[in-house]
Design a protein around this motif. Sequence first.
Motif, PDB file in Angstrom:
ATOM      1  N   VAL A   1       0.836  -1.198   0.000  1.00 48.99           N
ATOM      2  CA  VAL A   1       0.000   0.000   0.000  1.00 48.99           C
ATOM      3  C   VAL A   1       0.877   1.256   0.000  1.00 48.99           C
ATOM      4  N   GLU A   2       1.896   1.272   0.854  1.00 46.63           N
ATOM      5  CA  GLU A   2       2.801   2.422   0.896  1.00 46.63           C
ATOM      6  C   GLU A   2       3.570   2.547  -0.415  1.00 46.63           C
ATOM      7  N   CYS A   3       3.975   1.435  -1.001  1.00 43.87           N
ATOM      8  CA  CYS A   3       4.659   1.448  -2.293  1.00 43.87           C
ATOM      9  C   CYS A   3       3.803   2.150  -3.349  1.00 43.87           C
ATOM     10  N   LEU A   4       2.547   1.733  -3.459  1.00 42.42           N
ATOM     11  CA  LEU A   4       1.659   2.320  -4.463  1.00 42.42           C
ATOM     12  C   LEU A   4       1.386   3.788  -4.180  1.00 42.42           C
ATOM     13  N   ASP A   5       1.421   4.168  -2.910  1.00 45.57           N
ATOM     14  CA  ASP A   5       1.197   5.555  -2.521  1.00 45.57           C
ATOM     15  C   ASP A   5       2.354   6.465  -2.946  1.00 45.57           C
ATOM     16  N   ILE A   6       3.594   5.958  -2.904  1.00 42.08           N
ATOM     17  CA  ILE A   6       4.749   6.826  -3.161  1.00 42.08           C
ATOM     18  C   ILE A   6       5.427   6.609  -4.515  1.00 42.08           C
ATOM     19  N   VAL A   7       5.076   5.544  -5.228  1.00 38.99           N
ATOM     20  CA  VAL A   7       5.828   5.186  -6.437  1.00 38.99           C
ATOM     21  C   VAL A   7       5.877   6.315  -7.464  1.00 38.99           C
ATOM     22  N   HIS A   8       4.803   7.083  -7.612  1.00 35.91           N
ATOM     23  CA  HIS A   8       4.780   8.144  -8.626  1.00 35.91           C
ATOM     24  C   HIS A   8       5.603   9.358  -8.203  1.00 35.91           C
ATOM     25  N   ARG A   9       5.746   9.578  -6.902  1.00 35.90           N
ATOM     26  CA  ARG A   9       6.604  10.666  -6.417  1.00 35.90           C
ATOM     27  C   ARG A   9       8.071  10.276  -6.480  1.00 35.90           C
ATOM     28  N   VAL A  10       8.360   9.014  -6.214  1.00 31.73           N
ATOM     29  CA  VAL A  10       9.737   8.522  -6.132  1.00 31.73           C
ATOM     30  C   VAL A  10      10.338   8.284  -7.523  1.00 31.73           C
ATOM     31  N   CYS A  11       9.518   7.813  -8.471  1.00 25.61           N
ATOM     32  CA  CYS A  11       9.966   7.489  -9.833  1.00 25.61           C
ATOM     33  C   CYS A  11      11.195   6.564  -9.821  1.00 25.61           C
ATOM     34  N   PRO A  12      11.047   5.359  -9.256  1.00 21.31           N
ATOM     35  CA  PRO A  12      12.206   4.457  -9.173  1.00 21.31           C
ATOM     36  C   PRO A  12      12.557   3.855 -10.530  1.00 21.31           C
ATOM     37  N   ASP A  13      13.792   3.378 -10.630  1.00 24.01           N
ATOM     38  CA  ASP A  13      14.242   2.641 -11.813  1.00 24.01           C
ATOM     39  C   ASP A  13      13.944   1.158 -11.655  1.00 24.01           C
ATOM     40  N   VAL A  14      13.893   0.678 -10.415  1.00 19.42           N
ATOM     41  CA  VAL A  14      13.623  -0.724 -10.078  1.00 19.42           C
ATOM     42  C   VAL A  14      12.872  -0.746  -8.754  1.00 19.42           C
ATOM     43  N   ILE A  15      11.994  -1.754  -8.589  1.00 14.91           N
ATOM     44  CA  ILE A  15      11.319  -1.963  -7.311  1.00 14.91           C
ATOM     45  C   ILE A  15      11.623  -3.382  -6.846  1.00 14.91           C
ATOM     46  N   THR A  16      12.062  -3.522  -5.575  1.00 20.22           N
ATOM     47  CA  THR A  16      12.191  -4.852  -4.982  1.00 20.22           C
ATOM     48  C   THR A  16      11.006  -5.047  -4.042  1.00 20.22           C
ATOM     49  N   LEU A  17      10.410  -6.232  -4.096  1.00 21.37           N
ATOM     50  CA  LEU A  17       9.210  -6.526  -3.313  1.00 21.37           C
ATOM     51  C   LEU A  17       9.378  -7.794  -2.495  1.00 21.37           C
ATOM     52  N   ASP A  18       9.021  -7.723  -1.225  1.00 19.54           N
ATOM     53  CA  ASP A  18       8.857  -8.932  -0.428  1.00 19.54           C
ATOM     54  C   ASP A  18       7.506  -9.521  -0.837  1.00 19.54           C
ATOM     55  N   VAL A  19       7.272 -10.790  -0.555  1.00 19.56           N
ATOM     56  CA  VAL A  19       5.982 -11.393  -0.886  1.00 19.56           C
ATOM     57  C   VAL A  19       5.002 -11.216   0.265  1.00 19.56           C
ATOM     58  N   VAL A  20       5.365 -11.666   1.456  1.00 20.76           N
ATOM     59  CA  VAL A  20       4.443 -11.649   2.584  1.00 20.76           C
ATOM     60  C   VAL A  20       4.569 -10.318   3.318  1.00 20.76           C
ATOM     61  N   MET A  21       3.516  -9.483   3.160  1.00 23.40           N
ATOM     62  CA  MET A  21       3.473  -8.178   3.823  1.00 23.40           C
ATOM     63  C   MET A  21       2.032  -7.899   4.229  1.00 23.40           C
ATOM     64  N   PRO A  22       1.833  -7.094   5.284  1.00 20.90           N
ATOM     65  CA  PRO A  22       0.462  -6.745   5.677  1.00 20.90           C
ATOM     66  C   PRO A  22      -0.180  -5.811   4.643  1.00 20.90           C
ATOM     67  N   ARG A  23      -1.452  -5.700   4.690  1.00 14.27           N
ATOM     68  CA  ARG A  23      -2.282  -4.833   3.839  1.00 14.27           C
ATOM     69  C   ARG A  23      -2.270  -5.253   2.374  1.00 14.27           C
ATOM     70  N   LEU A  24      -1.108  -5.280   1.715  1.00 14.52           N
ATOM     71  CA  LEU A  24      -1.031  -5.685   0.310  1.00 14.52           C
ATOM     72  C   LEU A  24       0.284  -6.411   0.089  1.00 14.52           C
ATOM     73  N   ASP A  25       0.207  -7.674  -0.332  1.00 14.58           N
ATOM     74  CA  ASP A  25       1.420  -8.474  -0.505  1.00 14.58           C
ATOM     75  C   ASP A  25       2.160  -8.120  -1.799  1.00 14.58           C
ATOM     76  N   GLY A  26       3.297  -8.765  -2.011  1.00 14.70           N
ATOM     77  CA  GLY A  26       4.129  -8.462  -3.164  1.00 14.70           C
ATOM     78  C   GLY A  26       3.465  -8.771  -4.493  1.00 14.70           C
ATOM     79  N   PHE A  27       2.696  -9.864  -4.565  1.00 14.95           N
ATOM     80  CA  PHE A  27       2.029 -10.217  -5.817  1.00 14.95           C
ATOM     81  C   PHE A  27       0.924  -9.218  -6.153  1.00 14.95           C
ATOM     82  N   GLY A  28       0.148  -8.836  -5.140  1.00 10.40           N
ATOM     83  CA  GLY A  28      -0.900  -7.832  -5.360  1.00 10.40           C
ATOM     84  C   GLY A  28      -0.307  -6.498  -5.770  1.00 10.40           C
ATOM     85  N   THR A  29       0.812  -6.150  -5.150  1.00  2.55           N
ATOM     86  CA  THR A  29       1.490  -4.899  -5.500  1.00  2.55           C
ATOM     87  C   THR A  29       1.984  -4.961  -6.941  1.00  2.55           C
TER      88      THR A  29
END
Length: 164
Positions: free
Chosen positions: A63-91
């Motif tokens: 959820v936090e990733c999706l909230d900040i991704v457009h402000r951050v403009c990363p070149d790559v995103i690393t994701l864990d799978v098991v996370m609260p609120r929204l997991d890595g696959f959903g993200t």
Amino acid sequence: MGRPRGVEVAKSRTRGLVRTYSRVVPGASGRVLVVDDNKVIRQLIKVNLELEGFEVVTANDGVECLDIVHRVCPDVITLDVVMPRLDGFGTAAQLRADPRTRHLPLAIVSACTQHEVESGITAGVDAFLAKPFEPAELVRTVRRLIERRDRREREGAPAGHGRG
């Protein structure tokens, strides 16, 4: 199930955890958004990438990733799978569904079971790095993803495995 061309799976072991603090690297090699609910793992990934010249921004979950991704403009995103609120696959699926982030390179940093790899491929993930990971393999994976994205951009093709 065979792996699609261009999908990477790395297996390695880490030697220990290192405490670090945030810093912005002038002339960074690229910007990485690290998404993991475990603060120690987030910091371990962050310090290893910063030591190799990357600028790193972190998020606690999808959820936090999706909230900040457009402000951050990363070149790559690393994701864990098991996370609260929204997991890595959903993200990953939501990033692939958004035209602004559809082509961002995504790497799963997790246990990387066969199920996780298959689910990640379905969600459009570009690379997989098994926990515990070797820091040098993390850096190599991120560099390869950025280089692949840059090459595709030069050739006029999108960077990610975006579906749709």
